[in-house]
Write a protein that holds these residues in place. Structure first.
Motif, PDB file in Angstrom:
ATOM      1  N   ILE A 171      -3.340  19.257 -18.518  1.00 45.93           N
ATOM      2  CA  ILE A 171      -3.922  19.550 -17.203  1.00 45.93           C
ATOM      3  C   ILE A 171      -3.837  18.320 -16.297  1.00 45.93           C
ATOM      4  N   LEU A 172      -4.157  17.148 -16.823  1.00 42.48           N
ATOM      5  CA  LEU A 172      -4.073  15.929 -16.015  1.00 42.48           C
ATOM      6  C   LEU A 172      -2.635  15.598 -15.645  1.00 42.48           C
ATOM      7  N   LEU A 173      -1.705  15.834 -16.555  1.00 42.92           N
ATOM      8  CA  LEU A 173      -0.292  15.601 -16.251  1.00 42.92           C
ATOM      9  C   LEU A 173       0.202  16.542 -15.156  1.00 42.92           C
ATOM     10  N   ILE A 174      -0.166  17.802 -15.243  1.00 39.66           N
ATOM     11  CA  ILE A 174       0.219  18.786 -14.220  1.00 39.66           C
ATOM     12  C   ILE A 174      -0.430  18.436 -12.884  1.00 39.66           C
ATOM     13  N   TRP A 175      -1.691  18.064 -12.915  1.00 37.58           N
ATOM     14  CA  TRP A 175      -2.378  17.676 -11.685  1.00 37.58           C
ATOM     15  C   TRP A 175      -1.683  16.478 -11.038  1.00 37.58           C
ATOM     16  N   ALA A 176      -1.341  15.473 -11.827  1.00 39.76           N
ATOM     17  CA  ALA A 176      -0.681  14.286 -11.283  1.00 39.76           C
ATOM     18  C   ALA A 176       0.684  14.644 -10.676  1.00 39.76           C
ATOM     19  N   ALA A 177       1.430  15.517 -11.342  1.00 39.45           N
ATOM     20  CA  ALA A 177       2.742  15.916 -10.818  1.00 39.45           C
ATOM     21  C   ALA A 177       2.595  16.616  -9.471  1.00 39.45           C
ATOM     22  N   PHE A 178       1.654  17.545  -9.357  1.00 34.38           N
ATOM     23  CA  PHE A 178       1.472  18.243  -8.088  1.00 34.38           C
ATOM     24  C   PHE A 178       0.881  17.329  -7.019  1.00 34.38           C
ATOM     25  N   ALA A 179       0.024  16.386  -7.408  1.00 33.40           N
ATOM     26  CA  ALA A 179      -0.517  15.438  -6.428  1.00 33.40           C
ATOM     27  C   ALA A 179       0.600  14.575  -5.850  1.00 33.40           C
ATOM     28  N   LEU A 180       1.503  14.116  -6.718  1.00 30.71           N
ATOM     29  CA  LEU A 180       2.649  13.338  -6.229  1.00 30.71           C
ATOM     30  C   LEU A 180       3.534  14.179  -5.325  1.00 30.71           C
ATOM     31  N   TRP A 181       3.730  15.426  -5.682  1.00 33.08           N
ATOM     32  CA  TRP A 181       4.545  16.330  -4.868  1.00 33.08           C
ATOM     33  C   TRP A 181       3.923  16.489  -3.481  1.00 33.08           C
ATOM     34  N   VAL A 182       2.625  16.805  -3.435  1.00 33.35           N
ATOM     35  CA  VAL A 182       1.954  17.043  -2.147  1.00 33.35           C
ATOM     36  C   VAL A 182       2.013  15.796  -1.269  1.00 33.35           C
ATOM     37  N   VAL A 183       1.648  14.656  -1.821  1.00 38.59           N
ATOM     38  CA  VAL A 183       1.632  13.429  -1.028  1.00 38.59           C
ATOM     39  C   VAL A 183       3.041  13.023  -0.630  1.00 38.59           C
ATOM     40  N   TRP A 199       6.423  23.283   2.524  1.00 40.64           N
ATOM     41  CA  TRP A 199       6.991  22.627   1.345  1.00 40.64           C
ATOM     42  C   TRP A 199       6.031  21.641   0.690  1.00 40.64           C
ATOM     43  N   GLY A 200       5.115  21.068   1.450  1.00 39.58           N
ATOM     44  CA  GLY A 200       4.226  20.041   0.904  1.00 39.58           C
ATOM     45  C   GLY A 200       2.860  20.531   0.480  1.00 39.58           C
ATOM     46  N   VAL A 201       2.457  21.742   0.920  1.00 41.06           N
ATOM     47  CA  VAL A 201       1.135  22.250   0.560  1.00 41.06           C
ATOM     48  C   VAL A 201       1.224  23.655  -0.040  1.00 41.06           C
ATOM     49  N   ALA A 202       1.861  24.584   0.664  1.00 43.79           N
ATOM     50  CA  ALA A 202       1.863  25.979   0.219  1.00 43.79           C
ATOM     51  C   ALA A 202       2.646  26.190  -1.080  1.00 43.79           C
TER      52      ALA A 202
END
Length: 91
Positions: free
Chosen positions: A23-35, A63-66
């Motif tokens: 879960i933390l790995l997935i969260w970090a990947a999506f956080a990097l994607w969004v930012v 592309w960055g949020v939705a």
């Protein structure tokens, strides 16, 4: 009620540690994607040019949020259906 397993070897504990890691790995990947994508597409444009849109959203929002929001929801759904129910099988 005390567990029959020594500390750290309980199967529910082991499953929860594994799930927490993913879960933390997935969260970090999506956080990097969004930012990253929002910053890349959202900044540094000439204010006189029109904003590019995708399905009515500014391109950086689409592309960055939705898209990451949709991707995260699909992964969470899969995680809950395929993996999350395994913890409660032997409780």
């Amino acid at each position: 009620m005390m567990s029959k397993h020594p500390v750290g070897t309980d199967p529910v504990y082991q499953n929860s540690r594994r799930e927490t890691f993913w879960i933390l790995l997935i969260w970090a990947a999506f956080a990097l994607w969004v930012v990253g994508v929002s910053g890349w597409l959202g900044f540094g444009h000439d204010p006189d040019t029109p904003v590019k849109t995708v399905f009515g959203f500014p391109a950086w929002v689409f592309w960055g949020v939705a898209i990451p929001w949709l991707g995260a929801n699909i992964i969470i759904f899969y995680f809950a259906i395929a993996i999350g129910h395994l913890n409660h099988a032997n409780i």
